[in-house]
Design an enzyme around this catalytic site. Structure first.
Site, PDB file in Angstrom:
ATOM      1  N   LEU A  96       0.818  -1.206   0.000  1.00  0.00           N
ATOM      2  CA  LEU A  96       0.000   0.000   0.000  1.00  0.00           C
ATOM      3  C   LEU A  96       0.855   1.260   0.000  1.00  0.00           C
ATOM      4  O   LEU A  96       1.949   1.285   0.566  1.00  0.00           O
ATOM      5  CB  LEU A  96      -0.935   0.004   1.211  1.00  0.00           C
ATOM      6  N   CYS A  97       0.335   2.304  -0.601  1.00  0.00           N
ATOM      7  CA  CYS A  97       1.071   3.570  -0.723  1.00  0.00           C
ATOM      8  C   CYS A  97       0.880   4.416   0.530  1.00  0.00           C
ATOM      9  O   CYS A  97       0.328   5.523   0.494  1.00  0.00           O
ATOM     10  CB  CYS A  97       0.604   4.331  -1.958  1.00  0.00           C
TER      11      CYS A  97
END
Length: 419
Positions: free
Chosen positions: A368-369
């Protein structure tokens, strides 16, 4: 693998290799025979007057609910959805309790439709049940009490004392019961106190249970009638590291027998609501390594899954036990295996072993960013490479349904049920 290792990872090494080789990552896998064995072990350790209600919130998977229903378990539900799941699995309302600090009208209607025992958290619950209940006899309910003192736990999640969104504060019980008496269609005949979370010390649990019984006696005296149920909540813990002890359920059962003997005024049933203790050891979460890196002295292993699948380590700061596995080769090592980093293999010392290298502290990160995407820390082998699999143990509880599944729109992980 040793018994101590499989206690954390549900499956032996050969089965883990089969699962990781045959399935795309990430995925959860659960062993229903483990669930069955643990339920029977706990049931056998407890006095006959102690009922077991599986806390559905820990893992509401239908095959797991069906397994416990077939064993005769009760169920602890906290939403209309959980009630529906239990009924679909073969559970019944007569073996169901319903809890929650902010019950919607839909929740209450579902509980009443099923015939569940509702635990009220305030006078508002009593007033709404007075309107919704259509039976000719008063509706029996339990009151959840937030204890003023005398409870102890290692980590406060939904138990303990102090200010709480849950229940009626103990010091306000007399006023609450006086108000509740005005609603003649609702009859308080039980007490619930949830005073611990993931507790590994049977003595500490029993001390909390004695506090709960003292509160229940106060309620019975204030009501002037006998209670038929005292719900002691959950809190039965599982270990997340090899160095931690396992909860001694035989000592817990023997202690509960003494608690009943110490309270001859109480002729009803006790209820325990284990969730994690029953479900956590049934499951593993498996995610492949995408790459590794060192950033300013900190070692990272990036996985195909992160907090979108396994959120609890970020929430609690407690890592799941882990091991690294190379499909076709075997277990390389990890924090959740026996001394030396690698568990013994079935078949003896002459069986070829994976050479996993030195174990070093490692931060496990997902795809995930966000820098929040950390799924724990572990001692893992230095030579991990893309395609290896990190296996998280004790992942049968507070994992799949507690995670941020829809964040960044990655696909949901598969769930594999093995019996």
């Amino acid at each position: 693998m040793t018994a101590a290792t499989t206690d954390l990872f549900a499956f032996g090494e050969e089965r883990l290799e089969e699962l990781t080789s045959a399935r795309r990552s990430p995925f959860f896998a659960y062993d229903l025979s483990t669930a069955r064995e643990r339920y029977r072990r706990l049931r056998a350790a407890l006095p006959g007057r102690v009922r077991l209600a599986y806390a559905v919130k820990s893992n509401p998977g239908l095959p797991l609910l069906e397994t416990f229903a077939a064993e005769g378990a009760w169920f602890d539900c906290a939403s209309a959805g959980e009630v529906s799941a239990v009924l679909a699995a073969g559970g019944t309302g007569s073996g169901m309790v319903f809890a929650g600090p902010a019950k919607s009208e839909r929740d209450l209607q579902a509980a009443l439709f099923a015939g569940a025992r509702v635990q009220v958290d305030g006078i508002e619950d009593v007033a709404r049940l007075h309107v919704l209940h259509t039976g000719t006899e008063p509706l029996r309910v339990s009151v959840r009490v937030n204890p003023a003192s005398g409870v102890s736990e290692a980590a406060s999640i939904i138990g303990g004392g102090g200010p709480s969104a849950f229940g009626v504060d103990e010091e306000e019980l007399e006023d609450f019961l006086a108000q509740a008496a005005a609603y003649e269609r609702v009859r308080i005949s039980g007490v619930q106190v949830f005073a611990a979370s993931n507790e590994l010390d049977a003595g500490r649990l029993l001390a909390n249970h004695r506090t709960s019984m003292a509160i229940a006696r106060k309620v019975q005296e204030l009501l002037g009638r006998d209670l038929d149920l005292v719900d002691l909540g959950g809190g039965l813990g599982v270990r997340y590291a090899m160095s931690q002890p396992s909860l001694d359920v035989r000592s817990l059962g023997a202690g509960l027998g003494r608690v009943l003997d110490e309270n001859p005024w109480f002729a009803g049933e006790l209820l325990l609501e284990p969730g994690r203790w029953l479900s956590a050891p049934t499951g593993v979460y498996c995610a492949r390594v995408v790459r590794t890196k060192v950033s300013r002295g900190e070692r990272f292993v990036m996985l195909e899954g992160g907090i979108n699948h396994l959120l609890r380590p970020l929430m609690t700061g407690q890592s799941f036990p882990t091991l690294a596995l190379r499909p076709g080769v075997g277990v390389l090592g990890g924090s959740g295996v026996s001394a030396g980093g690698r568990p013994p293999l079935e078949g003896g010392d002459d069986v070829p072993r994976a050479e996993g290298g030195e174990l070093v502290p490692t931060t496990l990160a997902g795809p995930l960013c966000t820098s929040l995407d950390r799924v724990g820390t572990s001692d893992l082998p230095t030579d991990l490479r893309p395609g290896d699999v990190v296996v998280f143990g004790q992942a049968g509880a507070y994992a799949y349904t507690q995670a941020m599944t829809h964040f960044l729109s990655h696909p949901a992980p598969d769930q594999v049920w093995v019996d």
